[in-house]
Design a protein around this motif. Structure first.
Motif, mmCIF file in Angstrom:
data_model
loop_
_atom_site.group_PDB
_atom_site.id
_atom_site.type_symbol
_atom_site.label_atom_id
_atom_site.label_comp_id
_atom_site.label_asym_id
_atom_site.label_seq_id
_atom_site.Cartn_x
_atom_site.Cartn_y
_atom_site.Cartn_z
ATOM 1 N N ALA A 122 49.333 8.108 28.631
ATOM 2 C CA ALA A 122 48.833 6.611 28.718
ATOM 3 C C ALA A 122 49.087 5.978 27.254
ATOM 4 O O ALA A 122 48.940 6.263 26.383
ATOM 5 N N ILE A 123 50.114 4.897 27.747
ATOM 6 C CA ILE A 123 50.422 4.020 26.703
ATOM 7 C C ILE A 123 50.239 2.688 26.880
ATOM 8 O O ILE A 123 50.114 1.840 27.994
ATOM 9 N N SER A 124 49.362 2.159 25.850
ATOM 10 C CA SER A 124 48.813 0.666 25.928
ATOM 11 C C SER A 124 49.063 -0.164 25.042
ATOM 12 O O SER A 124 49.506 0.171 23.770
ATOM 13 N N THR A 125 49.663 -1.329 25.439
ATOM 14 C CA THR A 125 50.248 -2.351 24.369
ATOM 15 C C THR A 125 48.996 -3.152 24.228
ATOM 16 O O THR A 125 48.245 -3.848 25.123
ATOM 17 N N THR A 131 49.348 2.053 21.596
ATOM 18 C CA THR A 131 48.542 3.384 21.180
ATOM 19 C C THR A 131 49.289 4.199 22.190
ATOM 20 O O THR A 131 49.402 4.018 23.439
ATOM 21 N N VAL A 132 49.413 5.639 21.972
ATOM 22 C CA VAL A 132 49.701 6.688 22.892
ATOM 23 C C VAL A 132 48.432 7.678 22.796
ATOM 24 O O VAL A 132 48.051 8.274 21.995
ATOM 25 N N MET A 133 47.990 8.116 24.237
ATOM 26 C CA MET A 133 47.099 9.025 24.683
ATOM 27 C C MET A 133 47.686 9.945 25.421
ATOM 28 O O MET A 133 48.771 9.663 26.315
ATOM 29 N N ILE A 134 47.921 11.382 25.171
ATOM 30 C CA ILE A 134 48.269 12.251 25.718
ATOM 31 C C ILE A 134 47.154 13.549 26.212
ATOM 32 O O ILE A 134 46.448 13.767 25.290
ATOM 33 N N LEU A 138 43.772 10.708 21.872
ATOM 34 C CA LEU A 138 44.663 9.462 21.193
ATOM 35 C C LEU A 138 45.668 10.221 19.861
ATOM 36 O O LEU A 138 45.140 11.089 19.236
ATOM 37 N N GLN A 139 46.748 9.840 20.163
ATOM 38 C CA GLN A 139 47.721 10.790 19.396
ATOM 39 C C GLN A 139 48.325 9.958 18.252
ATOM 40 O O GLN A 139 48.294 10.441 17.042
ATOM 41 N N ASP A 140 48.417 8.837 18.541
ATOM 42 C CA ASP A 140 48.818 7.685 17.272
ATOM 43 C C ASP A 140 48.870 6.427 17.812
ATOM 44 O O ASP A 140 48.668 5.886 19.160
ATOM 45 N N THR A 141 48.847 5.455 16.789
ATOM 46 C CA THR A 141 48.821 3.950 16.978
ATOM 47 C C THR A 141 50.036 3.353 16.350
ATOM 48 O O THR A 141 50.211 3.650 15.266
ATOM 49 N N LEU A 142 51.001 2.747 17.008
ATOM 50 C CA LEU A 142 52.338 2.452 16.517
ATOM 51 C C LEU A 142 52.230 0.935 16.153
ATOM 52 O O LEU A 142 51.510 0.083 16.894
ATOM 53 N N GLY A 143 52.947 0.494 15.217
ATOM 54 C CA GLY A 143 52.838 -0.705 14.550
ATOM 55 C C GLY A 143 53.733 -1.720 15.436
ATOM 56 O O GLY A 143 54.348 -2.659 14.658
ATOM 57 N N PHE A 144 54.126 -1.615 16.445
ATOM 58 C CA PHE A 144 54.749 -2.684 17.480
ATOM 59 C C PHE A 144 54.333 -2.651 18.609
ATOM 60 O O PHE A 144 53.736 -1.729 19.372
ATOM 61 N N SER A 145 54.631 -3.699 19.451
ATOM 62 C CA SER A 145 54.440 -3.577 20.671
ATOM 63 C C SER A 145 55.552 -3.906 21.566
ATOM 64 O O SER A 145 56.534 -3.635 21.270
ATOM 65 N N VAL A 185 40.745 9.174 30.749
ATOM 66 C CA VAL A 185 40.398 10.605 30.983
ATOM 67 C C VAL A 185 39.706 11.020 32.470
ATOM 68 O O VAL A 185 40.209 11.722 32.946
ATOM 69 N N ASP A 186 38.825 9.957 32.846
ATOM 70 C CA ASP A 186 38.088 10.463 33.983
ATOM 71 C C ASP A 186 38.983 10.394 35.103
ATOM 72 O O ASP A 186 38.835 11.090 36.038
#
Length: 273
Positions: A122-125, A131-134, A138-145, A185-186
């Motif tokens: 799941a990738i959210s802008t 943000t990247v969830m696998i 939560l795996q990471d938050t990237l500094g760009f959209s 997740v649900d």
């Protein structure tokens, strides 16, 4: 409301393995899958539903299935145009990381996809971050959209005509709201519905969804009206149907070479003359 694909070739897979076997068996739900062999992809016209820069979520299931280095980073999906990718998601060639591209930016998030199991992503802008969830974490938050660039095609299983995927991609869901992590997740191993016990709390924000197993949809549905029941009715039906006979996308055709720039690190899969 529906936008038919320009050209596409997908094959269904009815047997799914995944690292969350107990969870999946309890839910008795497996996302409809499309299998890609590195030659074909689903190629669609651009849609306003994909204009979720800064506020939205894209989720999908993915399974890598290559035994040796393909020579490039296979693309899961991308929204591309003449100036680059508005967004693009890749697995790196070692299947040990997820790549996220937006305009000039490209970063990888370490995660082991080499187990050849199905993983939920799941990738959210969110504003100026991504943000990247696998698999629910939560795996990471990237500094760009996502980049504000013109787009000419939305592809699943490639980045335009480049970086063809090898493996399986499960149901793609596009939301014009940022979906709460707990909800992601649900519903990661649970069928969605408009009403009843499986009603998704954010169902009105669902603006695009793959329907690989339903040939009447052409493989994907963009919602013109979030309240249109067709988008939900079509995505969870047709699991037992044979793959539709779609036309193949020739990923080595030179026709789009001038309009679809290659993905990061991708040279082996560029069009040839």
């Amino acid at each position: 409301m529906k936008k038919r694909p320009l050209m596409l070739a997908v094959a269904l897979s009815m047997i799914v393995t995944n690292p969350l076997v107990a969870r999946a068996q309890e839910a008795e739900f497996y996302p409809p899958l499309a299998a890609f062999d590195g030659k074909d992809a689903l190629l669609l016209s651009p849609s306003p539903a994909l204009d979720i820069n800064g506020f939205g979520t894209i989720e999908f299931w993915v399974k890598a299935d290559w035994a040796q280095d393909p020579g490039y980073d296979p693309a899961i999906m991308a929204y591309t145009g003449p100036k680059g990718a508005r967004f693009g998601f890749y697995l790196d060639r070692t299947a040990k990381a997820l790549g996220v591209q937006a305009g000039p930016y490209y970063e990888t998030v370490e995660f082991d996809f080499s187990d050849r199991q199905l993983h939920h992503v799941a990738i959210s802008t969110i504003g100026d971050t991504t943000t990247v969830m696998i698999d629910g974490e939560l795996q990471d938050t990237l500094g760009f959209s996502f980049a504000n660039l013109p787009a000419t095609s939305f592809s699943i299983g490639s980045a335009g005509r480049f970086s063809p995927f090898i493996g399986q991609i499960g149901q793609v869901r596009i939301w014009n709201e940022v979906i709460d992590p707990d909800v992601l997740v649900d519903f990661s191993w649970r069928e969605m519905a408009e009403s009843g016990p499986n009603r998704h709390p954010d169902i009105d924000a669902l603006v695009g969804v793959s329907a690989f197993a339903n040939p009447e949809t052409g493989g994907f549905i963009f919602a013109g009206d979030p309240d249109d029941p067709e988008i939900v009715a079509a995505m969870n039906t047709g699991f037992d149907k044979a793959p539709p006979a779609y036309d193949a996308v020739n990923l080595e055709a030179p026709a789009s070479a001038e309009t679809e720039p290659a993905a990061p690190g991708d040279t082996a899969s560029a069009p040839t003359t």
